[in-house]
Design a protein around this motif. Structure first.
Motif, short mmCIF file in Angstrom:
data_model
loop_
_atom_site.label_atom_id
_atom_site.label_comp_id
_atom_site.label_asym_id
_atom_site.label_seq_id
_atom_site.Cartn_x
_atom_site.Cartn_y
_atom_site.Cartn_z
N LYS A 12 4.06 -14.63 9.83
CA LYS A 12 3.00 -14.90 10.81
C LYS A 12 2.15 -13.65 11.01
CE LYS A 12 5.15 -18.45 13.62
NZ LYS A 12 6.02 -18.61 14.77
N ASN A 13 2.82 -12.49 11.03
CA ASN A 13 2.08 -11.23 11.15
C ASN A 13 1.06 -11.10 10.02
OD1 ASN A 13 3.57 -10.37 13.35
ND2 ASN A 13 3.91 -8.34 12.52
N PHE A 14 1.46 -11.56 8.82
CA PHE A 14 0.62 -11.47 7.63
C PHE A 14 -0.69 -12.25 7.85
CE2 PHE A 14 -0.74 -13.11 3.47
CZ PHE A 14 -0.76 -11.94 2.71
N ALA A 16 -1.95 -13.57 10.73
CA ALA A 16 -2.69 -13.14 11.92
C ALA A 16 -3.37 -11.79 11.68
CB ALA A 16 -1.75 -13.06 13.12
N GLY A 17 -2.69 -10.92 10.93
CA GLY A 17 -3.26 -9.61 10.60
C GLY A 17 -4.51 -9.74 9.74
N GLY A 18 -4.49 -10.69 8.80
CA GLY A 18 -5.67 -10.95 7.96
C GLY A 18 -6.87 -11.35 8.79
N PHE A 19 -6.63 -12.22 9.77
CA PHE A 19 -7.73 -12.66 10.65
C PHE A 19 -8.22 -11.48 11.50
CE2 PHE A 19 -9.35 -14.64 14.62
CZ PHE A 19 -10.43 -15.32 14.06
N GLY A 20 -7.29 -10.67 11.97
CA GLY A 20 -7.65 -9.47 12.75
C GLY A 20 -8.52 -8.53 11.92
N GLY A 21 -8.19 -8.41 10.63
CA GLY A 21 -8.97 -7.55 9.73
C GLY A 21 -10.41 -8.00 9.59
N PRO A 84 -6.72 -8.91 3.02
CA PRO A 84 -5.33 -8.78 2.58
C PRO A 84 -4.69 -7.48 3.06
CG PRO A 84 -6.85 -8.50 0.73
CD PRO A 84 -7.66 -8.98 1.90
N MET A 85 -5.52 -6.44 3.24
CA MET A 85 -4.95 -5.15 3.64
C MET A 85 -4.37 -5.21 5.06
SD MET A 85 -6.74 -1.62 4.21
CE MET A 85 -6.91 -2.03 5.92
N PHE A 86 -5.12 -5.81 5.97
CA PHE A 86 -4.61 -5.93 7.34
C PHE A 86 -3.46 -6.94 7.39
CE2 PHE A 86 -7.81 -3.18 8.80
CZ PHE A 86 -7.43 -2.78 10.07
N ALA A 87 -3.55 -7.95 6.54
CA ALA A 87 -2.44 -8.90 6.45
C ALA A 87 -1.18 -8.14 6.04
CB ALA A 87 -2.77 -9.99 5.44
N ILE A 88 -1.29 -7.29 5.00
CA ILE A 88 -0.13 -6.52 4.52
C ILE A 88 0.29 -5.46 5.55
CG2 ILE A 88 0.55 -4.82 2.75
CD1 ILE A 88 -1.02 -6.57 0.75
N CYS A 89 -0.71 -4.89 6.23
CA CYS A 89 -0.44 -3.87 7.25
C CYS A 89 0.41 -4.45 8.38
CB CYS A 89 -1.79 -3.37 7.78
SG CYS A 89 -1.66 -2.19 9.12
N SER A 120 4.09 0.31 7.47
CA SER A 120 2.90 -0.49 7.19
C SER A 120 1.84 0.36 6.48
CB SER A 120 2.32 -1.09 8.48
OG SER A 120 1.54 -0.16 9.17
N GLY A 121 1.78 1.66 6.78
CA GLY A 121 0.84 2.56 6.11
C GLY A 121 1.14 2.72 4.63
N VAL A 122 2.43 2.72 4.29
CA VAL A 122 2.82 2.82 2.87
C VAL A 122 2.40 1.53 2.14
CG1 VAL A 122 4.77 2.99 1.27
CG2 VAL A 122 4.77 4.35 3.37
#
Length: 301
Positions: A12-14, A16-21, A84-89, A120-122
């Protein structure tokens, strides 16, 4: 501390993070363009003035010369890369938290949250390094007027042709130096502020929109306070001609401090901080709203 009702779901973080990005890019790209132009503007010849006197001047000149579209130059690359980067972050952060929990009800300490943020930075550097290199090259070619690359894909092709995969990934060590500690700071400060802003007896999920915006905005500022010096070095290094800095970032650091002093490590500070608040406020608001939606649609995911 408020209890976490919902078990942590990296998946879910993945999403939601993509949308945030996406929210972050729309809110922050104009000031990112200004930041890169200020950081990479050429040194004036004796008797000449700097191309841009500062953030406001750069903003005015870009608007006058290129209109609103000039502020959104090079946005396709971050949208394609940032989603994808924020999704992965956020996935990395969710995974980092989950790995440290002994049971789903465990509330993590701030050092544990910092460690999860560093993970998440890595994760993000694999996408971030080439994306940033392409973005910086496209942004500065627009301001110098010398058109070498037709667009993001053409830029990748040319870089690959010139120097192979190393050309595309130039500046990876600096991206790691910037993103690992900064991501730790980012997530830890956001969680800390959420705890402070959550009224007693309430859960994090009940935070008001202004509270989420405030926590996200301040987290963005904390993130960049740590990230600016390596970011300045990275912008310089990634946009330099091949072979200019044979020893990597050490050469860039030496040259910058010798020519412009230690304060040059905080170049573009105003543009970064002006952008950090609204962009990250938008990002975390997008993330929290998407999370609520996902918890409602798929509570057991």
């Amino acid at each position: 501390m408020a209890k976490q009702q919902q078990p942590i779901s990296p998946l879910k973080n993945f999403f939601a993070g993509g949308f945030g990005g996406v929210c972050l890019v729309f809110a922050g790209h104009p000031l990112d363009t200004i930041k890169v132009r200020l950081q990479t503007q050429p040194k004036p010849r004796p008797g000449e003035k700097l191309l841009y006197a500062g953030t406001i001047d750069c903003f005015k000149k870009t608007l006058a010369k290129e209109g609103v579209r000039g502020l959104y130059k090079g946005m396709a690359a971050p949208i394609i890369g940032v989603t994808p980067m924020f999704a992965i972050c956020f996935f990395g952060f969710g995974l980092g938290k989950k790995l440290q929990q002994k049971s789903p009800d465990d509330v993590l300490t701030y050092p544990q949250l910092f460690a999860a943020g560093m993970l998440s930075g890595v994760f993000t550097t694999a996408i971030m390094a080439p994306g940033e290199r392409i973005k910086c090259l496209l942004q500065i070619q627009a301001s110098t007027g010398e058109v070498k690359y037709a667009g993001p894909m053409d830029c990748v092709k040319q870089l690959y042709r010139e120097a192979g995969i190393r050309g595309v990934y130039k500046g990876t060590a600096l991206t790691l130096m910037r993103d690992v500690p900064a991501s730790g700071m980012y997530f830890m400060s956001y969680e800390c502020l959420k705890n402070i802003l959550t009224p007693a007896g309430k859960s994090h999920n009940e935070l008001s929109v202004p509270s989420v915006l405030l926590a996200g905005g301040i987290a963005g500022i904390c993130n960049w306070a740590v990230a600016i010096p390596p970011d300045v070095l990275k912008s310089r290094f990634q946009t330099a001609p091949e072979g200019k800095y044979p020893n990597g970032f050490r050469d860039v650091l030496r040259e910058l401090i010798r020519e412009e002093g230690v304060t040059s490590l905080y170049k573009g500070f105003n543009a970064v901080m002006l952008r950090a608040f609204p962009a990250n406020a938008a990002c975390f608001l997008g993330f929290e709203l998407a999370m609520k939606f996902l918890n409602w649609v798929a509570p057991n995911l």
